[in-house]
Design an enzyme around this catalytic site. Structure first.
Site, PDB file in Angstrom:
ATOM      1  N   SER A 477       0.845  -1.180   0.000  1.00  9.53           N
ATOM      2  CA  SER A 477       0.000   0.000   0.000  1.00  9.53           C
ATOM      3  C   SER A 477       0.895   1.251   0.000  1.00  9.53           C
ATOM      4  O   SER A 477       1.663   1.429  -0.944  1.00  9.53           O
ATOM      5  CB  SER A 477      -0.956  -0.034   1.190  1.00  9.53           C
ATOM      6  OG  SER A 477      -1.967   0.924   1.048  1.00  9.53           O
ATOM      7  N   ASP A 564      -8.677  -5.005  -6.008  1.00  7.67           N
ATOM      8  CA  ASP A 564      -8.345  -4.009  -5.002  1.00  7.67           C
ATOM      9  C   ASP A 564      -9.194  -2.751  -5.198  1.00  7.67           C
ATOM     10  O   ASP A 564      -9.103  -2.101  -6.237  1.00  7.67           O
ATOM     11  CB  ASP A 564      -6.854  -3.665  -5.119  1.00  7.67           C
ATOM     12  CG  ASP A 564      -6.334  -2.849  -3.951  1.00  7.67           C
ATOM     13  OD1 ASP A 564      -7.137  -2.185  -3.275  1.00  7.67           O
ATOM     14  OD2 ASP A 564      -5.114  -2.866  -3.723  1.00  7.67           O
ATOM     15  N   HIS A 596      -6.803  -5.743  -1.660  1.00  3.59           N
ATOM     16  CA  HIS A 596      -5.722  -4.910  -1.129  1.00  3.59           C
ATOM     17  C   HIS A 596      -4.877  -5.759  -0.178  1.00  3.59           C
ATOM     18  O   HIS A 596      -4.977  -5.652   1.046  1.00  3.59           O
ATOM     19  CB  HIS A 596      -6.309  -3.693  -0.416  1.00  3.59           C
ATOM     20  CG  HIS A 596      -5.333  -2.579  -0.217  1.00  3.59           C
ATOM     21  ND1 HIS A 596      -4.706  -1.936  -1.252  1.00  3.59           N
ATOM     22  CD2 HIS A 596      -4.860  -1.979   0.918  1.00  3.59           C
ATOM     23  CE1 HIS A 596      -3.900  -0.999  -0.777  1.00  3.59           C
ATOM     24  NE2 HIS A 596      -3.973  -1.006   0.536  1.00  3.59           N
TER      25      HIS A 596
END
Length: 652
Positions: A477, A564, A596
């Site tokens: 991320s 995601d 994600h």
């Protein structure tokens, strides 16, 4: 040194990233049952047993696709509740399982909907308040849900607010609305009508360090974590009628990080502060006695996972760091601690390594709380400095409004076992260390936030921990963004990088955020740059690694989930395409059934297999052969299999 590390047993990837044997223990509110997550046909599901006979456990759910990762007991102990999405899309629905009949019901049977918990009650135990965005994806309408019949009743149609707070009577009392300045406005709610004028507001400086903490049982007192007029978030009690506040606790080093509340009154009995390690502080003699007993029994830290309504039995987790974690039933009346399970018993006797806490200075004088793990046998005297400098992986956390913490860390243990020093740094913008530390990162993506990481690398080299020419950067991320920034903005610092679901273009990232994040857009713009202004758009483009993809000169591995909703697949596709067009080598793993991050163990294991062989190719550490791991996962390899030793052969 290398020969010494190589003599240590190689911890199998399956033991680190496969399914835990058991995890997530809870005790039912009435104390009759104990539950946990454990594999059923290789997929994590909820199991339940009588509290006096854990060996009589039976599975209560039967998911065959994705592991269940979050569940809870209904307040009346009649059902188990859990949430599940589809393929990582984060549209979580709520499910209930009746413990007597075993019947499972989807309690929020809607498409393209994400449920949020608004409130529960110790008085009305058969119902809860939930938020549903099935009418408008941007906003969650509040509904009263009967947990035993499944009936949903609309309480408040929401066309503006990011969240709500209810009291123990399941009455809405507070509405939360991010404001145009990037801060937050708080409104009282009376008879399900939101007042027009906020009774409390914050600006951007306090937005991430001020939040409501819930009501006492009688509804007369509301707790706040509040940084107004101070740097770190303090714990305050506010009289709901008069607005007068009383300071309960504060710490100059870190925000108050949570509390333990009285089961009947809802008053605070203890609070936690986490600077480098978590510290509990009791305000009640009985709780202090319980803490003293637990500290005397455990090596490392403990946490309270679940408590009965009468507060006489707790589920307690223990993390010794150098041994696998375990869960226990603590009977406060009998003064006994009964072990339920070891989460990963296959790690018993494995060469797990201690985690060292460190404070690193940034070039402009900030203190960066950090965590270091070293390979087995590399540090005989245990002082946190190896006998000789090592290859190192800088592992960067996501968020960025999150933090790294102390304790067992599967990635640290994995990489240290493979022969690397592993360093995680709470760079500016990380939460938990006060508002000044967070706000020092405003508009500093790819600049001062990245400078902090480079300063940590320089520190590790200067301390004799890391070899200058053998340092990788890796993360997910925001950590994936930091990896891309590292290889584009400072292309000679790192020997290679591993980007997991990281954004490459901040403009397209902000354009594609989930609709239910819309109320928070002003804060994103204030902290990252506003693409709706000429200056802000220029800043965002300047800080986007995509536009400097041609500057990459070191090997890069990218992993992405196709579903995601936060960092969408084009964020990885576009930088892979740019590198391919410039004839720059890149390896790309794409998971069609993940979001994600990677939830399925087979996918996690396949990723770690490729990643450790990628690192071994470029840093010279140890690795298990890739074997059939990629074939047994859903991973696709759109680019670059030839750039990782053994990957092309393993996928042929």
């Amino acid at each position: 040194m290398t020969a010494s590390i190589d003599a240590a047993p190689l911890i199998p990837r399956d033991a680190l990233f496969g399914n835990p044997t058991k995890t997530g223990a809870q005790i039912s509110p009435d104390g009759r049952w104990i539950s946990w997550l454990a594999p059923r046909d290789d997929v994590l599901n909820v199991w339940m047993a009588p509290s006096g006979d854990p060996d009589a456990a039976k599975p209560m759910t039967a998911d065959t696709e994705r592991p269940i990762r979050e569940y809870m007991w209904a307040p009346d102990s009649r059902s188990i509740l859990y949430i599940q999405d589809k393929g990582g899309d984060e549209n979580f629905l709520l499910y209930g399982v009746d413990i007597e009949s075993g019947k499972e019901t989807c309690l929020t049977p809607f498409e393209e909907t994400r449920v949020m918990l608004v409130g529960g009650s110790d008085t009305y135990k058969d119902r809860i308040l939930v938020g549903l965005n099935n009418r408008d994806a941007r906003f969650h309408d509040v509904h009263l849900l009967d947990l035993n019949t499944g009936a949903l009743s609309l309480v408040l149609e929401n066309n503006a607010y990011a969240g709500f707070l209810a009291d123990d009577d399941l009455q809405l009392r507070l509405a939360i609305l991010p404001n145009a300045d990037g801060g937050t406005d708080y409104f009282k709610v009376v008879d399900n009508v939101v007042e027009e004028t906020p009774f409390k507001s914050t600006d951007i400086d306090d937005a991430l360090t001020t939040s409501p903490g819930g009501f006492t049982r009688d509804g007369k007192t509301m707790y706040w974590m509040d940084s107004d007029g101070r740097n770190t978030a303090a714990l305050l009690a506010m009289d709901w009628e008069t607005g007068a506040t009383t300071l309960i606790a504060e710490d100059d080093r870190a925000d108050i990080g949570g509390s333990l509340r009285h089961k009947d009154s809802g008053e605070v009995l203890a609070y936690a502060v986490t600077y480098l390690k978590r510290e509990w502080h009791a305000l009640d003699d009985g709780i202090q006695a319980a803490f003293d007993f637990l500290e005397s029994q455990f090596e490392g830290e403990f946490g309270i996972a679940s408590r009965t309504d009468d507060d006489r039995k707790w589920i307690v987790g223990n993390d010794p760091v150098v041994k696998p974690s375990a869960s226990y039933v603590y009977d406060r009346d009998a003064g006994t601690l009964t072990k339920l399970y070891t989460t990963r018993p296959e790690l018993e006797g494995a060469p797990l390594q201690p985690m060292h806490t460190r404070e690193i200075s940034s070039r402009d004088g900030l203190t960066l709380p950090s965590y270091l793990t070293l390979p087995p046998t590399s540090d005989p005297d245990g002082n946190g400095v190896p006998e000789a400098p090592l290859p190192m992986v800088l592992f960067v956390h996501g968020g960025p409004w999150a933090r790294d913490g102390y304790g067992y860390n599967g990635h640290h243990q994995w990489l240290a076992n493979r022969g690397y020093a592993v360093l995680s740094v709470n760079f500016r913008g990380s939460t938990g260390f006060g508002k000044d530390f967070i706000n020092a990162a405003n508009l500093e993506w790819g600049r001062k936030m990245h400078d902090d990481l480079i300063d940590a690398v320089d520190w590790a080299v200067d301390q004799g921990i890391a070899q200058r020419d053998k340092i990788a950067i890796m993360g997910g991320s925001y950590g994936g963004y930091a990896t891309l920034a590292g290889l584009t903005f400072t292309p000679e610092v790192f020997a290679c990088g591993v980007d997991i679901v990281g954004p490459s273009n901040l403009e397209t990232l902000l354009e594609s955020i989930p609709p239910y994040w819309e109320p928070m857009v002003a804060q994103f713009h204030t902290r990252m740059g506003n693409p709706n202004t000429e200056e802000g758009l220029a800043l965002i483009k300047e800080r986007s690694p995509l536009y400097k993809a041609g500057d990459i000169v070191k090997p890069l591995l990218i992993a992405q989930g196709a579903n995601d909703p936060r960092v969408k697949q084009p964020e990885s596709d576009q930088i892979v395409d740019a590198m391919k067009q410039a004839d720059i080598p890149v390896t790309y793993l794409l998971y069609p059934d993940e979001g994600h991050g990677f939830a399925k163990p087979a996918n996690n294991i396949a990723f770690s297999a490729v990643a450790e062989n990628f690192l071994a190719t470029n840093l010279g550490g140890r690795a298990e052969p890739i074997g059939d791991t990629v074939k047994e996962s859903t991973a696709e390899i759109p680019a670059g299999a030839q750039f990782v030793d053994g990957l092309a052969e393993a996928t042929a």
